[in-house]
Design a protein around this motif. Sequence first.
Motif, PDB file in Angstrom:
ATOM      1  N   LYS A   1     -31.851 -17.938  16.431  1.00  0.00           N
ATOM      2  CA  LYS A   1     -31.954 -19.519  16.900  1.00  0.00           C
ATOM      3  C   LYS A   1     -30.980 -19.557  18.340  1.00  0.00           C
ATOM      4  O   LYS A   1     -31.584 -20.252  19.227  1.00  0.00           O
ATOM      5  N   TYR A   2     -29.827 -19.029  18.328  1.00  0.00           N
ATOM      6  CA  TYR A   2     -29.089 -19.148  19.501  1.00  0.00           C
ATOM      7  C   TYR A   2     -29.036 -18.095  20.464  1.00  0.00           C
ATOM      8  O   TYR A   2     -28.470 -18.431  21.608  1.00  0.00           O
TER       9      TYR A   2
ATOM     10  N   LYS B   1     -21.841 -26.066  18.872  1.00  0.00           N
ATOM     11  CA  LYS B   1     -22.811 -24.883  18.955  1.00  0.00           C
ATOM     12  C   LYS B   1     -21.677 -23.665  18.222  1.00  0.00           C
ATOM     13  O   LYS B   1     -22.054 -22.984  17.461  1.00  0.00           O
TER      14      LYS B   1
ATOM     15  N   TRP C   1     -20.135 -22.764  25.447  1.00  0.00           N
ATOM     16  CA  TRP C   1     -20.668 -23.310  24.505  1.00  0.00           C
ATOM     17  C   TRP C   1     -20.077 -24.626  24.115  1.00  0.00           C
ATOM     18  O   TRP C   1     -18.888 -24.625  24.168  1.00  0.00           O
TER      19      TRP C   1
END
Length: 95
Positions: A87-88, A67, A63
């Motif tokens: 979302k991630y 993030k 990442w």
Amino acid sequence: MTKFFKIIATLEGLSLLLLFFVAMPMKYAYGNETLIRPAGMAHGVLFIGYIILAYLLKEEQNWSFKKFFIVAIASIIPFGTFYIEWKYLKDTQKN
């Protein structure tokens, strides 16, 4: 590891909501401190686990710092961990 992180993220989010919307109102509105200690302890342990697992996942999945920072900050915002999962982590493989 992603699956375990999702579990911890959910539990951490629930513990934060329990602390903010049940235990703290009971303490300050009604003078009942019964839930503050167990809810606070559970949230503290889950928060530490969440941050450690987020760092390990950052290293494993490469990442960016941005993030990781967003994932870490979401742990102190009500409903933040649920947003992070949606979302991630929705496209990550289940490990």
